[in-house]
Design a protein around this motif. Structure first.
Motif, PDB file in Angstrom:
ATOM      1  N   LEU A  95       1.007  -1.400   0.079  1.00 26.79           N
ATOM      2  CA  LEU A  95       0.059   0.002   0.138  1.00 26.79           C
ATOM      3  C   LEU A  95       0.889   1.317  -0.085  1.00 26.79           C
ATOM      4  O   LEU A  95       1.994   1.066   0.295  1.00 26.79           O
ATOM      5  CB  LEU A  95      -0.837   0.045   1.326  1.00 26.79           C
ATOM      6  N   SER A  96       0.287   2.536  -0.238  1.00 28.61           N
ATOM      7  CA  SER A  96       1.038   3.501  -0.085  1.00 28.61           C
ATOM      8  C   SER A  96       1.022   3.835   1.542  1.00 28.61           C
ATOM      9  O   SER A  96       0.413   3.122   2.287  1.00 28.61           O
ATOM     10  CB  SER A  96       0.252   4.809  -0.602  1.00 28.61           C
ATOM     11  N   HIS A  97       2.111   4.733   2.007  1.00 27.57           N
ATOM     12  CA  HIS A  97       2.342   4.863   3.340  1.00 27.57           C
ATOM     13  C   HIS A  97       1.180   5.320   3.884  1.00 27.57           C
ATOM     14  O   HIS A  97       0.666   5.026   5.148  1.00 27.57           O
ATOM     15  CB  HIS A  97       3.624   5.820   3.484  1.00 27.57           C
ATOM     16  N   GLU A  98       0.389   6.171   3.417  1.00 27.84           N
ATOM     17  CA  GLU A  98      -0.572   6.881   3.937  1.00 27.84           C
ATOM     18  C   GLU A  98      -1.841   6.070   4.420  1.00 27.84           C
ATOM     19  O   GLU A  98      -2.469   5.571   5.178  1.00 27.84           O
ATOM     20  CB  GLU A  98      -1.369   8.089   2.970  1.00 27.84           C
ATOM     21  N   ASP A  99      -2.362   5.276   3.113  1.00 29.92           N
ATOM     22  CA  ASP A  99      -3.065   4.276   3.320  1.00 29.92           C
ATOM     23  C   ASP A  99      -3.119   2.967   4.210  1.00 29.92           C
ATOM     24  O   ASP A  99      -3.833   2.676   4.991  1.00 29.92           O
ATOM     25  CB  ASP A  99      -3.413   3.474   2.016  1.00 29.92           C
ATOM     26  N   PHE A 100      -1.604   2.783   4.303  1.00 29.91           N
ATOM     27  CA  PHE A 100      -1.290   1.781   5.409  1.00 29.91           C
ATOM     28  C   PHE A 100      -1.426   2.222   6.592  1.00 29.91           C
ATOM     29  O   PHE A 100      -2.043   1.516   7.636  1.00 29.91           O
ATOM     30  CB  PHE A 100       0.364   1.266   4.905  1.00 29.91           C
ATOM     31  N   ASP A 101      -1.237   3.522   6.826  1.00 28.68           N
ATOM     32  CA  ASP A 101      -1.331   3.975   8.126  1.00 28.68           C
ATOM     33  C   ASP A 101      -2.708   3.993   8.721  1.00 28.68           C
ATOM     34  O   ASP A 101      -3.271   4.004   9.563  1.00 28.68           O
ATOM     35  CB  ASP A 101      -0.973   5.429   8.262  1.00 28.68           C
ATOM     36  N   GLU A 102      -3.693   4.292   7.587  1.00 32.58           N
ATOM     37  CA  GLU A 102      -5.242   4.429   7.808  1.00 32.58           C
ATOM     38  C   GLU A 102      -5.724   2.976   8.012  1.00 32.58           C
ATOM     39  O   GLU A 102      -6.803   2.801   8.919  1.00 32.58           O
ATOM     40  CB  GLU A 102      -6.066   4.972   6.759  1.00 32.58           C
ATOM     41  N   LEU A 103      -5.152   1.900   7.771  1.00 31.20           N
ATOM     42  CA  LEU A 103      -5.709   0.615   7.815  1.00 31.20           C
ATOM     43  C   LEU A 103      -5.144  -0.116   8.900  1.00 31.20           C
ATOM     44  O   LEU A 103      -5.539  -1.112   8.993  1.00 31.20           O
ATOM     45  CB  LEU A 103      -5.600  -0.268   6.447  1.00 31.20           C
ATOM     46  N   VAL A 104      -4.130   0.501   9.593  1.00 30.07           N
ATOM     47  CA  VAL A 104      -3.208  -0.354  10.516  1.00 30.07           C
ATOM     48  C   VAL A 104      -4.138  -0.867  11.458  1.00 30.07           C
ATOM     49  O   VAL A 104      -3.712  -1.925  12.159  1.00 30.07           O
ATOM     50  CB  VAL A 104      -2.053   0.634  11.082  1.00 30.07           C
ATOM     51  N   ASP A 105      -5.273  -0.063  12.055  1.00 28.29           N
ATOM     52  CA  ASP A 105      -6.133  -0.651  13.020  1.00 28.29           C
ATOM     53  C   ASP A 105      -6.816  -1.884  12.832  1.00 28.29           C
ATOM     54  O   ASP A 105      -7.142  -2.628  13.574  1.00 28.29           O
ATOM     55  CB  ASP A 105      -7.096   0.386  13.567  1.00 28.29           C
ATOM     56  N   ILE A 106      -6.944  -2.178  11.557  1.00 26.54           N
ATOM     57  CA  ILE A 106      -7.601  -3.387  11.008  1.00 26.54           C
ATOM     58  C   ILE A 106      -6.807  -4.350  10.233  1.00 26.54           C
ATOM     59  O   ILE A 106      -7.302  -5.262   9.771  1.00 26.54           O
ATOM     60  CB  ILE A 106      -8.970  -2.981  10.126  1.00 26.54           C
ATOM     61  N   SER A 107      -5.505  -4.051  10.372  1.00 26.41           N
ATOM     62  CA  SER A 107      -4.331  -4.712   9.659  1.00 26.41           C
ATOM     63  C   SER A 107      -4.509  -6.444   9.918  1.00 26.41           C
ATOM     64  O   SER A 107      -4.815  -7.037   8.859  1.00 26.41           O
ATOM     65  CB  SER A 107      -3.062  -4.285   9.781  1.00 26.41           C
TER      66      SER A 107
END
Length: 225
Positions: free
Chosen positions: A66-78
């Motif tokens: 993912l992009s770094h920004e999208d990765f950070d947004e989805l980290v809680d449900i990773s």
């Protein structure tokens, strides 16, 4: 991720979409949605299949970038996302009679060079000459859950991995545990009505391909893929 056995099998894409409901609704519409990843992963599996001696084989090592920004947004449900994507890989293999050459795994990472909303999927074959397939349990609705590195809890409690809405099932009824040597055991957790494997009540027992687990009125099949 939780699996309910009292409802018909729903498309995995639908469950992926629901990952961003509720507390995850804060994500903007431009962010990557889990269902998008699921659709692309399914297509990727088909494109990367090869013809082996015993039929079609598919990669067993997957990386979602993912992009770094999208990765950070989805980290809680990773963790939930990874669980659903693993289930998707197994369902695709089941429905299309694909085989693995080693234990299937999936990772999620990021690349600073990717723009927000973009993602990539990479895969490779990592052959294991000792690999004889991995154990899974199959619920009555046809959903296969791979027995990976984590325990699978079964019961009526909403915190269970597999939730069975049956009054004959205890809140914490049974537990399936993978061992380091590759074997899998099921253990009854002191349930009221007990746990049966192949018609016999057990306290703890190693399970493998062909075994049938009875918990309450629900029959769970054990297989190896």
């Amino acid at each position: 991720m939780k699996y309910h056995v009292d409802v018909p099998f729903s498309e995995i894409e639908g469950r992926l979409e629901r990952l961003v409901e509720g507390v995850f609704a804060k994500f903007s519409k431009s962010a990557i949605q889990p269902a998008e990843i699921g659709k692309k992963l399914s297509r990727h599996i088909d494109m990367e299949k090869r013809i082996g001696v015993r039929g079609p084989i598919i990669p067993n090592d997957y990386l979602v970038v993912l992009s770094h920004e999208d990765f950070d947004e989805l980290v809680d449900i990773s963790n939930a996302l990874k669980s659903e994507l693993q289930t998707l890989i197994h369902q695709v293999a089941k429905e299309r009679n694909y085989r693995f050459v080693g234990f299937p795994d999936i990772r999620i990472s990021y690349d600073d060079n990717l723009n927000r909303g973009s993602f990539a999927i990479e895969s490779k074959f990592i052959e294991d000459s000792d690999y004889l397939g991995h154990v899974f349990i199959e619920l009555p609705n046809g959903l296969r859950i791979p027995v990976g590195k984590s325990k699978i809890n079964i019961g009526r409690a909403p915190t269970s991995t597999v939730i069975i809405d049956d009054p004959k099932v205890s809140r914490s009824h049974a537990e399936i545990t993978p061992l380091e040597n590759g074997s899998v055991i099921i253990r009854d957790l002191g349930s009221t009505n007990g746990t049966k494997v192949n018609g016999k009540k057990i306290t703890s027992l190693q399970i493998d391909d062909g075994d049938i687990i009875d918990i309450g009125t629900v029959e769970i099949k054990v297989g190896r893929q």
